[in-house]
Motif scaffolding. Structure first.
Motif, PDB file in Angstrom:
ATOM      1  N   GLY A 167      50.361  36.339  63.693  1.00  0.00           N
ATOM      2  CA  GLY A 167      49.774  36.691  62.946  1.00  0.00           C
ATOM      3  C   GLY A 167      48.929  36.816  61.904  1.00  0.00           C
ATOM      4  N   ARG A 168      48.541  36.400  60.896  1.00  0.00           N
ATOM      5  CA  ARG A 168      47.702  38.062  60.644  1.00  0.00           C
ATOM      6  C   ARG A 168      46.507  37.441  59.459  1.00  0.00           C
ATOM      7  N   LEU A 169      45.957  37.368  59.790  1.00  0.00           N
ATOM      8  CA  LEU A 169      44.025  37.411  59.020  1.00  0.00           C
ATOM      9  C   LEU A 169      43.193  38.132  58.110  1.00  0.00           C
ATOM     10  N   VAL A 170      43.698  37.681  56.476  1.00  0.00           N
ATOM     11  CA  VAL A 170      43.170  38.540  55.774  1.00  0.00           C
ATOM     12  C   VAL A 170      41.485  38.175  55.373  1.00  0.00           C
ATOM     13  N   LEU A 171      40.872  39.117  55.499  1.00  0.00           N
ATOM     14  CA  LEU A 171      38.829  38.498  55.034  1.00  0.00           C
ATOM     15  C   LEU A 171      39.390  39.350  53.228  1.00  0.00           C
ATOM     16  N   LEU A 172      38.704  38.510  52.104  1.00  0.00           N
ATOM     17  CA  LEU A 172      38.234  38.891  51.277  1.00  0.00           C
ATOM     18  C   LEU A 172      37.899  38.199  50.036  1.00  0.00           C
ATOM     19  N   PRO A 173      36.064  39.348  50.647  1.00  0.00           N
ATOM     20  CA  PRO A 173      34.940  38.599  49.942  1.00  0.00           C
ATOM     21  C   PRO A 173      35.541  39.124  47.998  1.00  0.00           C
ATOM     22  N   GLU A 174      34.857  37.813  47.593  1.00  0.00           N
ATOM     23  CA  GLU A 174      35.189  38.068  46.032  1.00  0.00           C
ATOM     24  C   GLU A 174      34.783  38.603  45.137  1.00  0.00           C
ATOM     25  N   PRO A 175      35.369  38.485  43.520  1.00  0.00           N
ATOM     26  CA  PRO A 175      34.560  39.659  42.978  1.00  0.00           C
ATOM     27  C   PRO A 175      33.749  39.345  42.466  1.00  0.00           C
ATOM     28  N   ALA A 176      32.912  40.812  42.426  1.00  0.00           N
ATOM     29  CA  ALA A 176      32.033  40.361  41.727  1.00  0.00           C
ATOM     30  C   ALA A 176      31.656  39.682  39.868  1.00  0.00           C
ATOM     31  N   ALA A 177      30.585  39.210  39.950  1.00  0.00           N
ATOM     32  CA  ALA A 177      30.766  37.574  38.496  1.00  0.00           C
ATOM     33  C   ALA A 177      30.940  39.217  36.883  1.00  0.00           C
ATOM     34  N   GLY A 178      32.368  39.315  36.318  1.00  0.00           N
ATOM     35  CA  GLY A 178      31.940  39.718  34.966  1.00  0.00           C
ATOM     36  C   GLY A 178      33.938  40.256  35.380  1.00  0.00           C
ATOM     37  N   GLU A 179      33.766  40.168  36.730  1.00  0.00           N
ATOM     38  CA  GLU A 179      34.830  41.099  36.935  1.00  0.00           C
ATOM     39  C   GLU A 179      36.963  40.035  35.762  1.00  0.00           C
ATOM     40  N   ASN A 180      37.362  41.244  35.425  1.00  0.00           N
ATOM     41  CA  ASN A 180      38.459  40.015  34.649  1.00  0.00           C
ATOM     42  C   ASN A 180      39.456  39.565  35.820  1.00  0.00           C
ATOM     43  N   LEU A 181      39.355  38.439  36.350  1.00  0.00           N
ATOM     44  CA  LEU A 181      40.174  37.844  37.583  1.00  0.00           C
ATOM     45  C   LEU A 181      41.415  38.220  36.620  1.00  0.00           C
ATOM     46  N   ALA A 182      41.752  36.950  35.826  1.00  0.00           N
ATOM     47  CA  ALA A 182      43.098  36.945  35.280  1.00  0.00           C
ATOM     48  C   ALA A 182      43.954  38.427  35.246  1.00  0.00           C
ATOM     49  N   ASP A 183      43.312  38.973  34.533  1.00  0.00           N
ATOM     50  CA  ASP A 183      43.994  40.165  34.055  1.00  0.00           C
ATOM     51  C   ASP A 183      43.397  41.875  34.288  1.00  0.00           C
ATOM     52  N   PRO A 184      42.901  41.918  35.718  1.00  0.00           N
ATOM     53  CA  PRO A 184      41.963  42.648  36.320  1.00  0.00           C
ATOM     54  C   PRO A 184      43.343  44.092  35.525  1.00  0.00           C
TER      55      PRO A 184
END
Length: 235
Positions: A167-184
């Motif tokens: 098993g593998r569990l990855v904790l992933l906080p979401e990026p801040a508002a305004g970050e370019n999610l489509a082309d980081p």
């Protein structure tokens, strides 16, 4: 075709078989030709049949926006509490592997979320140990990054009935508002984020995973894990 194979490498299998086939009755040659066509048809069916190839793009808009791609060999099934979405692969009734996205809600903190995650992970590991009590063993924990988003990775092994479970569990906080999610470009900033997702991946050795670190790195789980993005736009 003459000249494609050097003389020192002859006779080839084709050289040996050709005289025998020439002497064989016509019905034998027709039968071998039909068998070859059947083999090609079976291979084509395995590649092109639904569920054996291609991918499905899953998009979630609430309570948190994310998307990922999954091979059609993995089927979407009813999520288990608190999962938002779950896809899994089975061979008949035999469980092979699964990928689930769960909501993550962090307590208030000071400083950077990267300092909180190792401490917060202790409660996640305790929950995993309770969920998979048979021979649970933590094999690795530490910082991780999923498509430029910093997070925290927990790897473990246990038993699922009589079978070995990785098993593998990855904790992933979401990026801040305004970050370019489509082309980081570079690392997506999420230092102050208190919400995000847990990516829970489970696999058995039948899936092709040998060690916990193989989960999400090889086999069918590689696609949803590596394609996961926050937001609704995929790579």
């Amino acid at each position: 075709m003459p000249g494609l194979v050097l003389d020192e490498h002859r006779p080839t299998l084709a050289d040996l078989a050709r005289p025998r086939l020439a002497r064989a009755p016509r019905w034998v040659r027709w039968a071998l030709a039909a068998l070859a066509v059947l083999v090609v048809a079976v291979v084509a069916w395995r590649v092109l049949a639904p569920g054996s190839g291609g991918e499905t793009h899953y998009v979630s808009k609430a309570p948190i926006a994310f998307n990922f791609r999954s091979p059609n060999s993995m089927r979407r099934v009813a999520p288990r509490t608190p999962e938002l979405i779950r896809v899994e692969r089975r061979r008949g009734s035999l469980f092979l592997d699964s990928f689930a996205v769960e909501p993550l809600s962090l307590p208030p903190f000071r400083g950077d979320v990267s300092g909180l995650l190792p401490v917060y992970a202790d409660s996640e590991i305790a929950a995993l140990r309770k969920r998979f009590p048979r021979e649970f063993e933590l094999t690795r924990e530490g910082k991780a990054r999923v498509n430029a988003v910093p997070g925290y990775d927990v790897q473990f092994r246990a038993r699922l009935g009589a079978r070995r479970l990785l098993g593998r569990l990855v904790l992933l906080p979401e990026p801040a508002a305004g970050e370019n999610l489509a082309d980081p470009s570079g690392e997506l900033e999420n230092a102050r984020s208190r919400r995000g997702v847990r990516l829970l991946m489970l696999a058995t050795p039948v899936s092709g995973a040998v060690r916990p670190r193989d989960v999400g790195a090889r086999g069918d789980l590689k696609t949803p894990f590596r394609s996961f993005r926050f937001g609704t736009q995929g790579p």
